[in-house]
Design a protein around this motif. Sequence first.
Motif, PDB file in Angstrom:
ATOM      1  N   PHE A 113     -42.346  26.640  26.307  1.00  0.00           N
ATOM      2  CA  PHE A 113     -40.987  26.532  25.796  1.00  0.00           C
ATOM      3  C   PHE A 113     -40.779  25.138  25.215  1.00  0.00           C
ATOM      4  N   SER A 114     -40.158  25.057  24.032  1.00  0.00           N
ATOM      5  CA  SER A 114     -39.869  23.780  23.379  1.00  0.00           C
ATOM      6  C   SER A 114     -38.359  23.614  23.288  1.00  0.00           C
ATOM      7  N   LEU A 115     -37.811  22.702  24.075  1.00  0.00           N
ATOM      8  CA  LEU A 115     -36.365  22.490  24.145  1.00  0.00           C
ATOM      9  C   LEU A 115     -35.998  21.125  23.582  1.00  0.00           C
ATOM     10  N   ILE A 116     -34.750  21.002  23.179  1.00  0.00           N
ATOM     11  CA  ILE A 116     -34.206  19.727  22.721  1.00  0.00           C
ATOM     12  C   ILE A 116     -32.806  19.576  23.284  1.00  0.00           C
ATOM     13  N   ALA A 117     -32.465  18.369  23.688  1.00  0.00           N
ATOM     14  CA  ALA A 117     -31.105  18.057  24.140  1.00  0.00           C
ATOM     15  C   ALA A 117     -30.356  17.434  22.976  1.00  0.00           C
ATOM     16  N   GLN A 118     -29.217  18.041  22.604  1.00  0.00           N
ATOM     17  CA  GLN A 118     -28.458  17.578  21.453  1.00  0.00           C
ATOM     18  C   GLN A 118     -26.958  17.714  21.681  1.00  0.00           C
ATOM     19  N   PRO A 119     -26.152  16.980  20.892  1.00  0.00           N
ATOM     20  CA  PRO A 119     -24.696  17.136  20.976  1.00  0.00           C
ATOM     21  C   PRO A 119     -24.181  18.193  20.016  1.00  0.00           C
ATOM     22  N   ALA A 120     -23.045  18.790  20.351  1.00  0.00           N
ATOM     23  CA  ALA A 120     -22.321  19.721  19.471  1.00  0.00           C
ATOM     24  C   ALA A 120     -20.963  19.970  20.113  1.00  0.00           C
ATOM     25  N   TYR A 121     -20.206  20.885  19.529  1.00  0.00           N
ATOM     26  CA  TYR A 121     -18.880  21.209  20.037  1.00  0.00           C
ATOM     27  C   TYR A 121     -18.875  22.651  20.527  1.00  0.00           C
ATOM     28  N   VAL A 122     -18.308  22.872  21.707  1.00  0.00           N
ATOM     29  CA  VAL A 122     -18.162  24.229  22.236  1.00  0.00           C
ATOM     30  C   VAL A 122     -16.691  24.599  22.189  1.00  0.00           C
ATOM     31  N   THR A 123     -16.428  25.901  22.069  1.00  0.00           N
ATOM     32  CA  THR A 123     -15.064  26.368  21.863  1.00  0.00           C
ATOM     33  C   THR A 123     -14.454  26.882  23.157  1.00  0.00           C
ATOM     34  N   GLN A 124     -13.139  26.850  23.217  1.00  0.00           N
ATOM     35  CA  GLN A 124     -12.376  27.384  24.327  1.00  0.00           C
ATOM     36  C   GLN A 124     -11.295  28.314  23.789  1.00  0.00           C
ATOM     37  N   PRO A 125     -10.813  29.266  24.600  1.00  0.00           N
ATOM     38  CA  PRO A 125      -9.831  30.237  24.097  1.00  0.00           C
ATOM     39  C   PRO A 125      -8.528  29.630  23.604  1.00  0.00           C
ATOM     40  N   ASP A 126      -8.213  28.412  24.039  1.00  0.00           N
ATOM     41  CA  ASP A 126      -6.976  27.790  23.568  1.00  0.00           C
ATOM     42  C   ASP A 126      -7.155  27.097  22.217  1.00  0.00           C
ATOM     43  N   GLY A 127      -8.334  27.241  21.607  1.00  0.00           N
ATOM     44  CA  GLY A 127      -8.588  26.646  20.306  1.00  0.00           C
ATOM     45  C   GLY A 127      -9.242  25.284  20.364  1.00  0.00           C
ATOM     46  N   ALA A 128      -9.412  24.718  21.551  1.00  0.00           N
ATOM     47  CA  ALA A 128     -10.021  23.398  21.671  1.00  0.00           C
ATOM     48  C   ALA A 128     -11.502  23.453  21.328  1.00  0.00           C
ATOM     49  N   MET A 129     -11.971  22.398  20.690  1.00  0.00           N
ATOM     50  CA  MET A 129     -13.400  22.185  20.442  1.00  0.00           C
ATOM     51  C   MET A 129     -13.802  20.966  21.265  1.00  0.00           C
ATOM     52  N   VAL A 130     -14.649  21.172  22.248  1.00  0.00           N
ATOM     53  CA  VAL A 130     -14.960  20.116  23.208  1.00  0.00           C
ATOM     54  C   VAL A 130     -16.357  19.565  22.926  1.00  0.00           C
ATOM     55  N   TYR A 131     -16.414  18.265  22.674  1.00  0.00           N
ATOM     56  CA  TYR A 131     -17.696  17.598  22.453  1.00  0.00           C
ATOM     57  C   TYR A 131     -18.563  17.731  23.702  1.00  0.00           C
ATOM     58  N   SER A 132     -19.796  18.196  23.531  1.00  0.00           N
ATOM     59  CA  SER A 132     -20.659  18.478  24.676  1.00  0.00           C
ATOM     60  C   SER A 132     -22.108  18.183  24.316  1.00  0.00           C
ATOM     61  N   TRP A 133     -22.962  18.180  25.336  1.00  0.00           N
ATOM     62  CA  TRP A 133     -24.407  18.111  25.162  1.00  0.00           C
ATOM     63  C   TRP A 133     -25.003  19.387  25.734  1.00  0.00           C
ATOM     64  N   GLY A 134     -26.129  19.801  25.202  1.00  0.00           N
ATOM     65  CA  GLY A 134     -26.754  21.006  25.725  1.00  0.00           C
ATOM     66  C   GLY A 134     -28.213  21.075  25.350  1.00  0.00           C
ATOM     67  N   TYR A 135     -28.962  21.883  26.085  1.00  0.00           N
ATOM     68  CA  TYR A 135     -30.346  22.162  25.737  1.00  0.00           C
ATOM     69  C   TYR A 135     -30.384  23.300  24.724  1.00  0.00           C
ATOM     70  N   GLY A 136     -31.302  23.222  23.785  1.00  0.00           N
ATOM     71  CA  GLY A 136     -31.519  24.292  22.833  1.00  0.00           C
ATOM     72  C   GLY A 136     -32.992  24.380  22.495  1.00  0.00           C
TER      73      GLY A 136
END
Length: 555
Positions: free
Chosen positions: A50-73
Amino acid sequence: MSARREPMSATKMIRAISKTRLLLAAMVAVALLLPATAHAAAPGITGTSFSLIAQPAYVTQPDGAMVYSWGYGCSVAPSASSFKPAAISGGTCPTMQVPGPTLIVTENTPFTVTLTNGLPTAAGNTSILFPGLQLVSTDGGAAGLLTQEATAASPVTYHLIATSPGTRSYYSGTQGDLQVEMGLYGAIIVLPASTPTGCTAALPAHYVAPGNSAEADFRLAPAAYDHAKSCYDREYLFQFSEMDPDIHNKALAQVSDPVRVSACAASATGPGCGLNVPTEPYHPAYFMINGRSMPDDMDPNYAPEYPHQPYNGNPHMHPGEQVLLRVIGQGRWQHPFHEHGNHVRILGRDGNLILSQTDANSLAGPLLFTTTTTPGLAFDGIFYWTAKGLNWDAYGHNPGSADPLAKLSCDGLLNGYHSVTTDLNYYEWCQDHNKPVQVAPFGDVAGGGPATLPDANILTNGAWYGGSPYLGPNATLRATGCTFGAATPPAGSCGQTGSTPPSGTIANSPSGEAGFAFMWHSHNEREITTNNIFPGGMLMMMLVDSREFVIDESN
């Protein structure tokens, strides 16, 4: 190595959030007009490398917020054949997702995970811990406090072996209070190396309604563990976590700070480059299942409106099925989760099957009314529902009806349940066969009992129909009397398509579905809100479908 992308500025972020909120509002408006077709299963990727990378992006919430986050992909896109279960098509693995890609491996088969650090320079190193797995060796990276870490210049490769089946978590071992909160966590499913005696490689044949095709097998394996009593028919993976947006906003502010960006450009390890984000006091406002909050968790897997949250939580089952629940507490809080409809029998925790001390053939896990998900803890459990003990016929049988489906037999040969797998009422509790919930149609308890049928419109959630006191699209009418044989069936009869619910607006999938809808939710009241607004958060529905319906987990 992938090119690094610096985080957007605060001004650009606000513009992006505003545009995205408008887009989401349009998507929600369209979604309300379309049938829901989302089921769940336990999607992921399989292999030995498996080849993973940790990167930043924005995740969504039902109230319309876009929350800056980090995640593996995935830093390298997996082949189409790597996405499991095989019956699900169209799987994706973006370069950042929350939770990270579900890794599906096999017991005692060595595998590797290579991690590239794509986080902002100020975030420093990152890593992965694999609790419960055997770490054989590491290549590359730099030594960290808990494990070998990926630096901005050097990826790290972990060589691993899973010596026992079960469900486990993986998460960052570097500044865990911040990096796990930001989204660096995921799940590993370890499949047994062989099929235990008594577990079938293919699901048994079952009732198929005219015009329908047989259901596909969406299991990852016939059993959860190397034990005959861990067989199952259907499975779902649920990762519970929470999010404090204040921490995420402060992390964004620091990685976007021009002074810090300039210092990091001069030296990644020099003065002025680094983060000092306080993680206490902790006030989470978002509570998630598989990275989404309700109602987003009821939308399809790999839905394009959630580019960094590919997994949903929307379980379905037929009566009598053994449903395997794979559950992980990925956050900082303990989440008391209640599965309405029945208790959950715990099979094992963190890959350790719980057996009797006096009989190795017997399971000894507790039967829980509320399954407590402790941070970092994973468990596997079995949920089932059969309608046993209701004291009325859940299938709406009526011997006096002309409906052939109301004249089904119930032999009681399966420990009191109906034994013929290809019958519509397979696994019906025969002691309740032909017992009406009320004798007089549309009467009350005094008119025949034991209960009064409610208005079908009450049993809805918007356009989603929660069924009647019976299983099946026309079961209420089947039980109270139908009109058959007419060239043009009268409105409201069993021959009239869409006669229930009366509104005719059914957004369920399959079309016309009218099963039992059991709410599954956190028993912490705050956790079934989104930013303190109910309903939301850790809430989903288990839909028990009649066998007339084909449960299709491929979307």
